[in-house]
Design a protein around this motif. Structure first.
Motif, mmCIF file in Angstrom:
data_model
loop_
_atom_site.group_PDB
_atom_site.id
_atom_site.type_symbol
_atom_site.label_atom_id
_atom_site.label_comp_id
_atom_site.label_asym_id
_atom_site.label_seq_id
_atom_site.Cartn_x
_atom_site.Cartn_y
_atom_site.Cartn_z
ATOM 1 N N PRO A 8 23.128 54.966 64.214
ATOM 2 C CA PRO A 8 22.048 54.392 65.434
ATOM 3 C C PRO A 8 22.676 54.634 66.872
ATOM 4 O O PRO A 8 24.096 54.503 67.123
ATOM 5 C CB PRO A 8 22.221 52.880 64.979
ATOM 6 C CG PRO A 8 22.594 52.776 63.694
ATOM 7 C CD PRO A 8 23.574 53.852 63.466
ATOM 8 N N TRP A 204 15.010 47.343 61.340
ATOM 9 C CA TRP A 204 16.335 47.440 60.712
ATOM 10 C C TRP A 204 16.298 46.951 59.338
ATOM 11 O O TRP A 204 15.768 45.702 59.006
ATOM 12 C CB TRP A 204 17.427 46.633 61.446
ATOM 13 C CG TRP A 204 18.794 46.526 61.204
ATOM 14 C CD1 TRP A 204 19.447 46.099 59.813
ATOM 15 C CD2 TRP A 204 19.599 47.283 61.870
ATOM 16 N NE1 TRP A 204 20.846 46.628 59.899
ATOM 17 C CE2 TRP A 204 20.993 47.348 61.152
ATOM 18 C CE3 TRP A 204 19.816 48.111 63.115
ATOM 19 C CZ2 TRP A 204 22.329 47.736 61.498
ATOM 20 C CZ3 TRP A 204 21.160 48.684 63.434
ATOM 21 C CH2 TRP A 204 22.241 48.521 62.830
ATOM 22 N N VAL A 231 16.498 51.890 61.201
ATOM 23 C CA VAL A 231 18.021 51.987 60.666
ATOM 24 C C VAL A 231 17.982 51.432 59.237
ATOM 25 O O VAL A 231 17.519 50.245 59.006
ATOM 26 C CB VAL A 231 18.898 51.319 61.582
ATOM 27 C CG1 VAL A 231 20.408 51.136 61.104
ATOM 28 C CG2 VAL A 231 18.822 51.682 63.235
ATOM 29 N N TYR A 276 18.026 56.327 61.206
ATOM 30 C CA TYR A 276 19.362 56.419 61.263
ATOM 31 C C TYR A 276 19.886 55.594 60.167
ATOM 32 O O TYR A 276 19.340 54.792 59.315
ATOM 33 C CB TYR A 276 19.848 55.718 62.594
ATOM 34 C CG TYR A 276 19.523 56.286 63.666
ATOM 35 C CD1 TYR A 276 19.957 57.357 64.292
ATOM 36 C CD2 TYR A 276 18.224 55.666 64.618
ATOM 37 C CE1 TYR A 276 19.665 58.160 65.334
ATOM 38 C CE2 TYR A 276 17.759 56.198 65.746
ATOM 39 C CZ TYR A 276 18.660 57.850 66.154
ATOM 40 O OH TYR A 276 17.993 58.138 67.390
ATOM 41 N N TRP A 278 23.378 53.091 59.113
ATOM 42 C CA TRP A 278 24.503 52.267 59.364
ATOM 43 C C TRP A 278 25.348 51.900 58.246
ATOM 44 O O TRP A 278 24.942 51.392 57.175
ATOM 45 C CB TRP A 278 24.023 50.689 60.050
ATOM 46 C CG TRP A 278 25.560 50.036 60.530
ATOM 47 C CD1 TRP A 278 25.650 48.746 59.903
ATOM 48 C CD2 TRP A 278 26.136 50.215 61.458
ATOM 49 N NE1 TRP A 278 26.638 48.395 60.482
ATOM 50 C CE2 TRP A 278 26.925 49.244 61.489
ATOM 51 C CE3 TRP A 278 26.483 51.265 62.415
ATOM 52 C CZ2 TRP A 278 28.030 48.956 62.405
ATOM 53 C CZ3 TRP A 278 27.456 51.128 63.242
ATOM 54 C CH2 TRP A 278 28.274 49.888 63.311
#
Length: 358
Positions: A8, A204, A231, A276, A278
């Protein structure tokens, strides 16, 4: 998981983040001098620091209306640990901690439960060009036009937690949630942000066994809800507690391989959103110490200092009274905590973030 998968980035990009930080530093000579001291010592870790933290996580409320299966709040009586932080207390802390250039307003609670005090906090920090991130479960964004208030506050990043693409999976993971209402609220806030030309939202997803097979669908859902990005987080924390290590092992998903990840990135491009991932790069080790003790701190709603957001509970580890933060930052507890990291006699609560738990 392969390290080459995209991580991210700040909403608006790295250059936007850097520009805002420079504006923040330009407003205050003490802040700039503090930042220079931090940069000069970043590769020379010490127990005692001659600069104040450059980042803070501030928990405005430690209560939540959800009981997510992987979250320690699910064990708290009525989902609450302590009283809310007042705006005046927040303001005093920000004023004292002149080194702060980045702020996350959220902890173990749902920050929008703090009502207008919460939006005042964001605005106060943003008026000083402090980069502000926050997180919400989106459950009450429809009430009192909160979806407008949070965008109009000037927040730099608004992270919205979506852990399932279907009602069944979402509500299993996020107990007490209403899937339809959250989805509706995501549309409200994203369309309002688009209209205001403020692309500050991120979806997220905490990836776990229950939603691992929905990653493709979650990318599609993010696009449908007008998120600029999604994400996928593959780190289920244990909150520094052995019982939660065991609990969350039951929910931990398999890792995603590089080619699966790239396929999701390409799918996102087709749909017009960024994807993205994480995760802790390679866990911390002797040559890569956790940065939290040396640059950042977490302040709970009842003004106790906690090592980091992966612990997030002062009843697990309390590093001092945030009402006297400047003194505590170099107090005996903090210096001892840093020394354990430097000497690699890592505290028990931190071992899950270090290689081989060392």
């Amino acid at each position: 998981m392969n390290k080459m998968l995209p991580k991210p980035i700040p909403c608006g990009g790295i250059q936007t983040y850097d520009n805002e930080r420079n504006k923040c530093l330009d407003l205050n000579l003490k802040k700039r001098e503090n930042y220079k001291k931090y940069l000069s010592q970043i590769n020379n870790k010490s127990n005692s620091l001659d600069y104040l933290p450059i980042k803070l996580d501030i928990e405005n409320v430690s209560r939540c209306n959800f009981r997510c299966q992987m979250c320690q709040v699910s064990e708290w009586d009525k989902g609450k640990r302590a009283e809310d932080m007042s705006f005046e207390s927040f303001k005093n802390l920000i004023d004292e901690q002149y080194g702060v250039v980045e702020l996350k307003i959220q902890g173990m609670g749902e920050p929008t439960l703090g009502r207008d005090e919460y939006y005042k906090m964001i605005r106060y920090a943003r008026d000083q060009h402090i980069w502000v991130r926050t997180v919400t479960n989106a459950s009450i964004l429809h009430k009192s036009e909160n979806y407008k208030k949070i965008i109009d506050s000037g927040v730099n990043e608004l992270q919205i937690s979506i852990d399932g693409s279907t009602k069944e999976v979402f509500e299993r993971i996020r107990n007490k949630a209403n899937f339809e209402k959250v989805i509706e609220n995501c549309k409200l806030v994203n369309l309002y942000a688009e209209g205001a030309n403020k692309r500050v939202t991120k979806m997220w997803t905490v990836v776990q066994k229950d939603n691992f097979d929905q990653l493709d669908d979650l990318v599609e859902l993010a696009a449908k809800l007008h998120f600029p990005s999604v994400v996928f987080s593959f780190d289920l924390g244990d909150w520094g507690q052995e019982d939660w290590t065991k609990t969350n092992l039951n929910y931990q998903s398999n890792a995603i391989d590089y080619y699966q990840g790239i396929r999701l990135v390409e799918k996102g491009k087709e749909l017009g959103i960024e994807v993205y991932f994480w995760y802790l790069d390679s866990k911390y080790d002797r040559n890569n110490l956790c940065p939290w003790p040396f640059e950042r701190a977490y302040v709970s709603s009842d003004f106790r200092i906690v090592p980091c957001c992966m612990v997030a509970n002062p009843d697990v580890k309390d590093l001092g009274n945030a009402l006297d933060f400047t003194r505590e930052w170099n107090g005996e507890k903090y210096q001892s905590f840093r020394k354990k990291h430097i000497d690699m006699s890592v505290p028990t609560i931190c071992k899950s973030c270090y290689s081989n738990g060392s």
